[in-house]
Structure formats: structure tokens, C-alpha cells
Design a protein around this motif. Structure first.
Motif, PDB file in Angstrom:
ATOM      1  N   PHE A  51       0.907  -1.337  -0.129  1.00 48.73           N
ATOM      2  CA  PHE A  51      -0.112  -0.107  -0.139  1.00 48.73           C
ATOM      3  C   PHE A  51       0.885   1.248  -0.096  1.00 48.73           C
ATOM      4  CE2 PHE A  51      -2.160   3.541   2.182  1.00 48.73           C
ATOM      5  CZ  PHE A  51      -3.227   3.591   1.183  1.00 48.73           C
ATOM      6  N   HIS A  52       1.817   1.168   0.827  1.00 52.96           N
ATOM      7  CA  HIS A  52       2.870   2.516   1.012  1.00 52.96           C
ATOM      8  C   HIS A  52       3.921   2.289  -0.217  1.00 52.96           C
ATOM      9  CE1 HIS A  52       0.862   4.027   4.478  1.00 52.96           C
ATOM     10  NE2 HIS A  52       0.996   2.994   5.156  1.00 52.96           N
ATOM     11  N   ASN A  53       4.077   1.205  -0.921  1.00 59.94           N
ATOM     12  CA  ASN A  53       4.812   1.335  -1.763  1.00 59.94           C
ATOM     13  C   ASN A  53       6.477   1.366  -1.359  1.00 59.94           C
ATOM     14  OD1 ASN A  53       5.578   0.843  -4.483  1.00 59.94           O
ATOM     15  ND2 ASN A  53       5.923   2.844  -4.979  1.00 59.94           N
ATOM     16  N   VAL A  54       6.695   0.492  -0.134  1.00 56.55           N
ATOM     17  CA  VAL A  54       7.946   0.575   0.403  1.00 56.55           C
ATOM     18  C   VAL A  54       8.227  -0.919   0.655  1.00 56.55           C
ATOM     19  CG1 VAL A  54       7.666   2.759   1.552  1.00 56.55           C
ATOM     20  CG2 VAL A  54       6.737   0.785   2.619  1.00 56.55           C
ATOM     21  N   SER A  55       9.528  -1.268   0.873  1.00 52.08           N
ATOM     22  CA  SER A  55       9.782  -2.611   1.071  1.00 52.08           C
ATOM     23  C   SER A  55       9.480  -3.060   2.574  1.00 52.08           C
ATOM     24  CB  SER A  55      11.184  -3.129   0.982  1.00 52.08           C
ATOM     25  OG  SER A  55      12.025  -2.179   2.058  1.00 52.08           O
ATOM     26  N   VAL A  56       9.184  -4.306   2.926  1.00 49.31           N
ATOM     27  CA  VAL A  56       8.967  -4.898   3.961  1.00 49.31           C
ATOM     28  C   VAL A  56      10.203  -4.633   5.236  1.00 49.31           C
ATOM     29  CG1 VAL A  56       8.422  -7.068   5.465  1.00 49.31           C
ATOM     30  CG2 VAL A  56       7.018  -6.756   3.342  1.00 49.31           C
ATOM     31  N   ASP A  57      11.228  -4.599   4.525  1.00 45.70           N
ATOM     32  CA  ASP A  57      12.547  -4.434   5.165  1.00 45.70           C
ATOM     33  C   ASP A  57      12.417  -3.248   5.725  1.00 45.70           C
ATOM     34  OD1 ASP A  57      13.689  -6.984   4.909  1.00 45.70           O
ATOM     35  OD2 ASP A  57      15.062  -6.554   3.373  1.00 45.70           O
ATOM     36  N   TYR A  58      12.034  -2.047   5.232  1.00 41.95           N
ATOM     37  CA  TYR A  58      11.783  -0.573   5.380  1.00 41.95           C
ATOM     38  C   TYR A  58      11.015  -0.696   6.692  1.00 41.95           C
ATOM     39  CZ  TYR A  58      10.933   4.363   5.959  1.00 41.95           C
ATOM     40  OH  TYR A  58      10.911   5.418   6.135  1.00 41.95           O
ATOM     41  N   ILE A  59       9.791  -1.273   6.403  1.00 44.07           N
ATOM     42  CA  ILE A  59       8.825  -1.484   7.712  1.00 44.07           C
ATOM     43  C   ILE A  59       9.638  -2.115   9.142  1.00 44.07           C
ATOM     44  CG2 ILE A  59       6.508  -2.179   8.681  1.00 44.07           C
ATOM     45  CD1 ILE A  59       5.578  -1.877   5.878  1.00 44.07           C
ATOM     46  N   LEU A  60      10.444  -3.139   8.691  1.00 41.59           N
ATOM     47  CA  LEU A  60      10.875  -3.604   9.896  1.00 41.59           C
ATOM     48  C   LEU A  60      12.174  -3.109  10.424  1.00 41.59           C
ATOM     49  CD1 LEU A  60      10.328  -7.519   8.492  1.00 41.59           C
ATOM     50  CD2 LEU A  60       9.433  -6.227  10.346  1.00 41.59           C
ATOM     51  N   ASN A  61      12.605  -1.815   9.820  1.00 43.71           N
ATOM     52  CA  ASN A  61      13.753  -1.112  10.257  1.00 43.71           C
ATOM     53  C   ASN A  61      15.084  -1.716   9.872  1.00 43.71           C
ATOM     54  OD1 ASN A  61      12.930   1.334  11.291  1.00 43.71           O
ATOM     55  ND2 ASN A  61      12.647   0.473  13.482  1.00 43.71           N
ATOM     56  N   ARG A  62      15.199  -2.567   8.825  1.00 44.87           N
ATOM     57  CA  ARG A  62      16.119  -3.552   8.222  1.00 44.87           C
ATOM     58  C   ARG A  62      16.976  -2.392   7.212  1.00 44.87           C
ATOM     59  NH1 ARG A  62      15.557  -8.863   6.448  1.00 44.87           N
ATOM     60  NH2 ARG A  62      17.715  -9.276   7.059  1.00 44.87           N
ATOM     61  N   THR A  63      16.335  -1.673   6.984  1.00 48.86           N
ATOM     62  CA  THR A  63      17.043  -0.525   5.941  1.00 48.86           C
ATOM     63  C   THR A  63      16.222   0.650   6.029  1.00 48.86           C
ATOM     64  OG1 THR A  63      17.494  -0.249   3.608  1.00 48.86           O
ATOM     65  CG2 THR A  63      15.482  -1.169   4.142  1.00 48.86           C
ATOM     66  N   ASP A  64      16.856   1.837   5.576  1.00 46.98           N
ATOM     67  CA  ASP A  64      16.467   3.252   5.562  1.00 46.98           C
ATOM     68  C   ASP A  64      15.916   3.656   4.046  1.00 46.98           C
ATOM     69  OD1 ASP A  64      16.519   3.564   8.204  1.00 46.98           O
ATOM     70  OD2 ASP A  64      18.819   4.307   7.973  1.00 46.98           O
ATOM     71  N   LYS A  65      16.361   2.547   3.352  1.00 40.99           N
ATOM     72  CA  LYS A  65      15.759   2.686   1.877  1.00 40.99           C
ATOM     73  C   LYS A  65      14.315   2.483   1.730  1.00 40.99           C
ATOM     74  CE  LYS A  65      16.965   0.847  -2.674  1.00 40.99           C
ATOM     75  NZ  LYS A  65      17.697  -0.092  -3.590  1.00 40.99           N
ATOM     76  N   LYS A  66      13.382   3.275   1.356  1.00 36.99           N
ATOM     77  CA  LYS A  66      11.975   3.075   1.045  1.00 36.99           C
ATOM     78  C   LYS A  66      11.734   2.196   0.056  1.00 36.99           C
ATOM     79  CE  LYS A  66      10.147   7.141   3.678  1.00 36.99           C
ATOM     80  NZ  LYS A  66       9.066   8.082   3.326  1.00 36.99           N
ATOM     81  N   GLU A  67      12.404   2.214  -1.179  1.00 38.08           N
ATOM     82  CA  GLU A  67      12.144   1.805  -2.346  1.00 38.08           C
ATOM     83  C   GLU A  67      12.206   0.272  -2.177  1.00 38.08           C
ATOM     84  OE1 GLU A  67      14.960   3.715  -2.149  1.00 38.08           O
ATOM     85  OE2 GLU A  67      13.788   5.461  -2.509  1.00 38.08           O
ATOM     86  N   THR A  68      11.298  -0.455  -3.050  1.00 35.78           N
ATOM     87  CA  THR A  68      10.973  -1.946  -3.166  1.00 35.78           C
ATOM     88  C   THR A  68      11.976  -2.172  -4.555  1.00 35.78           C
ATOM     89  OG1 THR A  68       9.164  -1.632  -4.772  1.00 35.78           O
ATOM     90  CG2 THR A  68       8.819  -1.880  -2.367  1.00 35.78           C
ATOM     91  N   ASN A  69      12.237  -3.532  -4.424  1.00 34.20           N
ATOM     92  CA  ASN A  69      13.014  -4.194  -5.443  1.00 34.20           C
ATOM     93  C   ASN A  69      12.368  -4.676  -6.546  1.00 34.20           C
ATOM     94  OD1 ASN A  69      15.407  -3.501  -4.155  1.00 34.20           O
ATOM     95  ND2 ASN A  69      15.490  -5.395  -3.076  1.00 34.20           N
ATOM     96  N   ARG A  70      11.273  -3.990  -6.902  1.00 39.17           N
ATOM     97  CA  ARG A  70      10.307  -4.686  -7.927  1.00 39.17           C
ATOM     98  C   ARG A  70      10.879  -4.207  -9.404  1.00 39.17           C
ATOM     99  NH1 ARG A  70       4.371  -3.356  -5.877  1.00 39.17           N
ATOM    100  NH2 ARG A  70       4.628  -4.033  -3.737  1.00 39.17           N
TER     101      ARG A  70
END
Length: 70
Positions: A51-70
């Protein structure tokens, strides 16, 4: 992680009730996710990320990079 989902919701100018409706859960359950009082199921994490067009890793604080790898 919990602060991130709140910030994403606020950045989208949405209420907890609006996000909860998208996730098919109650506002109370979603509020518990944001406060860290309830673990967020994987299915909900994926829906939030999509929905927010971010990666799950971003939500989980595993990265500060919002972009997904699609």
C-alpha cells in the motif's frame, strides 16, 4: 517498526480507521500494531508495504531505503 507504520500512515494523511479498513481489521487492532502491543502478522506487513510502496525491510527497520526491489 511501529513508529515507521505510524509515520507512513501520517505521511499519507490517513487515519487509523482508514488504514484498518484497507487491511480488513478494526481500528483498535491497527492502533495496537502502531503502539507495538500486537505483533503484526506477515500478511499485514506485506499489505502495508504494498500500500505504501515501500519494502517490508523498510517497515521492519532493516533498511532506511524505502524503495522496493520490483
Amino acid at each position: 517498526m511501529y513508529i515507521r507504520i505510524r509515520n507512513l500512515r501520517e505521511d499519507a494523511d490517513m487515519t487509523q480507521a482508514e488504514i484498518a479498513k484497507i487491511l480488513y481489521c478494526s481500528q483498535r487492532v491497527y492502533s495496537n500494531y502502531e503502539r507495538g502491543e500486537l505483533d503484526i502478522p506477515t500478511e499485514i506487513l506485506i499489505k502495508l508495504a504494498n500500500f505504501h510502496n515501500v519494502s517490508v525491510d523498510y517497515i521492519l527497520n532493516r533498511t532506511d531505503k524505502k524503495e522496493t526491489n520490483r
